[in-house]
Design an enzyme around this catalytic site. Sequence first.
Site, PDB file in Angstrom:
ATOM      1  N   ARG A   8      -0.556  44.395 -10.088  1.00 13.91           N
ATOM      2  CA  ARG A   8      -1.794  44.972 -10.597  1.00 13.91           C
ATOM      3  C   ARG A   8      -1.898  46.397 -10.082  1.00 13.91           C
ATOM      4  O   ARG A   8      -1.227  46.785  -9.119  1.00 13.91           O
ATOM      5  CB  ARG A   8      -3.016  44.170 -10.157  1.00 13.91           C
ATOM      6  N   GLY A 188      -3.396  54.272  -7.537  1.00 15.63           N
ATOM      7  CA  GLY A 188      -2.754  54.043  -8.824  1.00 15.63           C
ATOM      8  C   GLY A 188      -1.283  54.417  -8.802  1.00 15.63           C
ATOM      9  O   GLY A 188      -0.860  55.315  -8.060  1.00 15.63           O
ATOM     10  N   ASN A 189      -0.495  53.713  -9.616  1.00 15.52           N
ATOM     11  CA  ASN A 189       0.948  53.975  -9.738  1.00 15.52           C
ATOM     12  C   ASN A 189       1.676  53.843  -8.404  1.00 15.52           C
ATOM     13  O   ASN A 189       2.705  54.490  -8.174  1.00 15.52           O
ATOM     14  CB  ASN A 189       1.185  55.374 -10.324  1.00 15.52           C
ATOM     15  N   ARG A 190       1.154  52.997  -7.529  1.00  9.44           N
ATOM     16  CA  ARG A 190       1.733  52.748  -6.203  1.00  9.44           C
ATOM     17  C   ARG A 190       1.723  53.991  -5.316  1.00  9.44           C
ATOM     18  O   ARG A 190       2.447  54.072  -4.319  1.00  9.44           O
ATOM     19  CB  ARG A 190       3.167  52.204  -6.314  1.00  9.44           C
ATOM     20  N   LEU A 191       0.891  54.971  -5.638  1.00 11.90           N
ATOM     21  CA  LEU A 191       0.738  56.169  -4.808  1.00 11.90           C
ATOM     22  C   LEU A 191      -0.423  55.933  -3.841  1.00 11.90           C
ATOM     23  O   LEU A 191      -1.491  56.540  -3.946  1.00 11.90           O
ATOM     24  CB  LEU A 191       0.505  57.408  -5.682  1.00 11.90           C
TER      25      LEU A 191
END
Length: 212
Positions: A8, A188-191
Amino acid sequence: MEIDQWRREYLLGGLRRAELKPAPIAQFSQWLEEVVKAGLQDPTAMCLATVDAAGQPSQRIVLLKGFDERGFVFYTNLESKKAREMAHNPRVSLLFPWHPLERQIVVTGEVASVAREDAEAYFQSRPLDSQLAAWASRQSQPLSSREELQTQFEAVKARYAESPIPMPDFWGGYRVAPLEVEFWQGGGNRLHDRFIYRADDCGNWSVERLSP
């Protein structure tokens, strides 16, 4: 189940250096207050990691029972597996997994016993059945059945039916004095945002951003 496809996005918010408190305990206190206000279950539950004499790590959930500039306090049986491991190696780690808020806190430090009078005060504040359970359970020792445990509990209950329950000699508290404290906020975006506080030899804290 294709669990490799379960994922997610973390979109609740970021964490910026300007938002951070100068010391990790103040930052922890703020986040804990926000977790409590958010209504998370078991907000003081933390994973305690220890290492045995053979170098094998182990983990379990314990409950935070106090914190201040000196560190994070919990209580347990002094003859338990974790207590034996901490006696061998006082270096431990704590993890607060506040997933619904997309947050984690990791504490790395050294553990030491709390004063007996502090442990006594906390023990006497516990519900009576919890006090009895501390006597009934020889934590981490083999047990033949649930019935044996219940029998031990009933025996202790009868023993102290007419008198106050003393704190067992094999029960007490520990304080984890932090050397490093990392605050993780999902992004978000694993950042993700990660900031780590590190203490120098004089007890002063520095803060550094880490790559996610």
